[in-house]
Design a protein around this motif. Structure first.
Motif, PDB file in Angstrom:
ATOM      1  N   UNK A   1       0.829  -1.201   0.000  1.00  0.00           N
ATOM      2  CA  UNK A   1       0.000   0.000   0.000  1.00  0.00           C
ATOM      3  C   UNK A   1       0.867   1.255   0.000  1.00  0.00           C
ATOM      4  N   UNK A   2       1.944   1.228   0.761  1.00  0.00           N
ATOM      5  CA  UNK A   2       2.836   2.375   0.821  1.00  0.00           C
ATOM      6  C   UNK A   2       3.470   2.649  -0.537  1.00  0.00           C
ATOM      7  N   UNK A   3       3.873   1.606  -1.222  1.00  0.00           N
ATOM      8  CA  UNK A   3       4.477   1.777  -2.539  1.00  0.00           C
ATOM      9  C   UNK A   3       3.480   2.340  -3.544  1.00  0.00           C
ATOM     10  N   UNK A   4       2.230   1.920  -3.463  1.00  0.00           N
ATOM     11  CA  UNK A   4       1.218   2.392  -4.406  1.00  0.00           C
ATOM     12  C   UNK A   4       0.781   3.823  -4.105  1.00  0.00           C
ATOM     13  N   UNK A   5       0.715   4.168  -2.824  1.00  0.00           N
ATOM     14  CA  UNK A   5       0.332   5.526  -2.455  1.00  0.00           C
ATOM     15  C   UNK A   5       1.366   6.540  -2.949  1.00  0.00           C
ATOM     16  N   UNK A   6       2.642   6.162  -2.889  1.00  0.00           N
ATOM     17  CA  UNK A   6       3.687   7.068  -3.347  1.00  0.00           C
ATOM     18  C   UNK A   6       4.048   6.907  -4.804  1.00  0.00           C
ATOM     19  N   UNK A   7       3.293   6.081  -5.524  1.00  0.00           N
ATOM     20  CA  UNK A   7       3.653   5.750  -6.905  1.00  0.00           C
ATOM     21  C   UNK A   7       3.613   6.953  -7.839  1.00  0.00           C
ATOM     22  N   UNK A   8       2.541   7.735  -7.779  1.00  0.00           N
ATOM     23  CA  UNK A   8       2.366   8.801  -8.772  1.00  0.00           C
ATOM     24  C   UNK A   8       1.526   9.918  -8.164  1.00  0.00           C
ATOM     25  N   UNK A   9       2.170  10.809  -7.430  1.00  0.00           N
ATOM     26  CA  UNK A   9       1.476  11.934  -6.804  1.00  0.00           C
ATOM     27  C   UNK A   9       1.355  13.054  -7.834  1.00  0.00           C
ATOM     28  N   UNK A  10       0.168  13.244  -8.370  1.00  0.00           N
ATOM     29  CA  UNK A  10      -0.039  14.154  -9.482  1.00  0.00           C
ATOM     30  C   UNK A  10      -0.110  15.620  -9.030  1.00  0.00           C
ATOM     31  N   UNK A  11       0.750  16.466  -9.621  1.00  0.00           N
ATOM     32  CA  UNK A  11       0.739  17.894  -9.327  1.00  0.00           C
ATOM     33  C   UNK A  11      -0.578  18.522  -9.757  1.00  0.00           C
ATOM     34  N   UNK A  12      -1.169  17.999 -10.813  1.00  0.00           N
ATOM     35  CA  UNK A  12      -2.390  18.601 -11.360  1.00  0.00           C
ATOM     36  C   UNK A  12      -3.539  18.618 -10.368  1.00  0.00           C
ATOM     37  N   UNK A  13      -3.500  17.734  -9.358  1.00  0.00           N
ATOM     38  CA  UNK A  13      -4.579  17.713  -8.356  1.00  0.00           C
ATOM     39  C   UNK A  13      -4.594  18.986  -7.526  1.00  0.00           C
ATOM     40  N   UNK A  14      -3.513  19.767  -7.595  1.00  0.00           N
ATOM     41  CA  UNK A  14      -3.497  21.047  -6.896  1.00  0.00           C
ATOM     42  C   UNK A  14      -4.575  21.984  -7.423  1.00  0.00           C
ATOM     43  N   UNK A  15      -4.972  21.804  -8.698  1.00  0.00           N
ATOM     44  CA  UNK A  15      -6.019  22.644  -9.267  1.00  0.00           C
ATOM     45  C   UNK A  15      -7.326  22.505  -8.521  1.00  0.00           C
ATOM     46  N   UNK A  16      -7.773  21.256  -8.304  1.00  0.00           N
ATOM     47  CA  UNK A  16      -9.018  21.031  -7.557  1.00  0.00           C
ATOM     48  C   UNK A  16      -8.848  21.431  -6.092  1.00  0.00           C
ATOM     49  N   UNK A  17      -7.666  21.157  -5.520  1.00  0.00           N
ATOM     50  CA  UNK A  17      -7.424  21.502  -4.119  1.00  0.00           C
ATOM     51  C   UNK A  17      -7.516  23.009  -3.907  1.00  0.00           C
ATOM     52  N   UNK A  18      -6.857  23.776  -4.766  1.00  0.00           N
ATOM     53  CA  UNK A  18      -6.893  25.236  -4.644  1.00  0.00           C
ATOM     54  C   UNK A  18      -8.307  25.756  -4.809  1.00  0.00           C
TER      55      UNK A  18
END
Length: 267
Positions: free
Chosen positions: A106-123
Motif C-alpha cells: 500500500x505504501x508503494x502504491x500511495x507514493x507511486x504517482x502523486x499528481x501535481x495537477x490535483x493542486x487545481x481542484x485543491x486550490x
C-alpha cells in the motif's frame, strides 16, 4: 520511520518526473482548476436565480462543496497507484516487482504517482471554503477549525478507501472497473449539496454504505451551527468523520484478501 522515508522518496521521485515537463504540469493543473470552476459557476447561477434551495443558501452549500473537493483532491493525489493497478501493474506483471520489495504494498502504491495537477481542484476547494466563510454565519473557533480538519482527514480516508476497493477488484477483473467512479466522482457531485435535499434511500446510502454524509454533511452542520432537518443530534457531527477511517480500514481488509488471491501473470 523507514516507511515514511520511503514514501517521501517515492513522492519526490514522482514530482521530479513531472517537473521535467513544467509546461505540461502547469497546464494540467490550470485545466483542473478551470473545469471544476465551471461547477462553481453553475451553483452560483442556481442560487443567484432562486436565492435558496429548501432553505439552504449559497454560503452554506459552499461549505459542503469546499470540504468535499478538498477531500477528494488529496485522496485522488494519494490513490493514483490503486486507480491504475490493473492497467499498469497487474496486466504487465509489474505488481510482482512490488511484492519482492521489503516494504508495504500500500505504501508503494500511495507514493507511486502523486499528481501535481490535483493542486487545481485543491486550490479551488480552498477558495470556495474562503467564500463560504465570508457568506455563511461561520464562527471559526479552534474547535470548529479542528472539526474541519478532522472531517477532511475522514473524507480523504473515505475516498482513498473507495480507490483501494477499486484496485482490489482488479485482482479478479484485471482492470479497474468504471463502476468505482460512481462513488468517487459521483460521490463528489452528491456531497457538494446537503444530503437533506435527496430522497430517503439515497440519504441512507450516503450515510450507512458509503458514509459520505458522515465526513461532510454532519460536520458541516456542526460548523454552521445548524440543526439537522431530520433530527440527528448535534454531537453526531463531531464524531461522524471517524466513519471515513473505519471505511478505509475495511477497504484494506478487502485489499489483503485480494493480494492473497493474486497468482502472478506467469510471465
Amino acid at each position: 520511520m523507514n516507511g515514511f522515508s520511503l514514501f517521501f522518496r517515492l513522492v519526490a521521485g514522482s514530482l521530479r518526473g513531472q517537473a521535467r515537463y513544467p509546461a505540461s504540469a502547469l497546464m494540467l493543473t490550470v485545466s483542473q482548476f478551470l473545469v471544476t470552476g465551471i461547477e462553481v459557476v453553475a451553483i452560483w447561477a442556481l442560487f443567484d436565480r432562486f436565492g435558496s434551495v429548501q432553505g439552504w443558501r449559497i454560503g452554506e452549500v459552499a461549505l459542503f462543496y469546499g470540504l468535499v473537493n478538498v477531500m477528494f483532491a488529496l485522496a485522488d493525489a494519494l490513490g493514483r497507484g490503486f486507480d491504475v493497478l490493473g492497467t499498469e501493474f497487474l496486466r504487465t506483471g509489474a505488481f510482482d516487482r512490488l511484492l519482492l520489495r521489503p516494504r508495504a504494498l500500500a505504501l508503494q502504491l500511495v507514493g507511486h504517482d502523486l499528481r501535481i495537477s490535483r493542486l487545481g481542484r485543491l486550490l479551488q476547494g480552498l477558495l470556495v471554503l474562503v467564500f463560504a466563510s465570508l457568506q455563511a454565519p461561520i464562527a471559526w473557533t479552534p474547535a470548529h477549525l479542528a472539526l474541519a480538519l478532522f472531517a477532511i482527514g475522514g473524507g480523504v480516508a473515505l475516498f482513498l478507501g473507495i480507490l483501494v476497493l477499486q484496485g482490489t477488484l482488479a485482482f479478479w477483473t484485471v482492470e479497474s472497473l468504471e463502476v468505482a467512479n460512481v462513488f468517487t466522482y459521483g460521490g463528489v457531485e452528491a456531497g457538494q449539496y446537503p444530503i437533506a435535499l435527496y430522497a430517503r434511500w439515497f440519504r441512507r446510502l450516503l450515510t450507512f454504505v458509503v458514509p459520505l454524509a458522515c465526513v461532510s454533511y454532519y460536520p458541516g452542520l456542526a460548523i454552521l451551527g445548524r440543526a439537522d432537518p431530520f433530527g440527528a443530534p448535534a454531537w453526531v457531527g463531531w464524531i461522524s468523520p471517524s466513519a471515513g477511517f473505519a471505511f478505509l480500514a475495511l477497504s484494506f481488509a478487502a485489499w489483503a484478501r485480494g493480494v492473497r488471491h493474486y497468482a502472478s501473470t506467469g510471465s
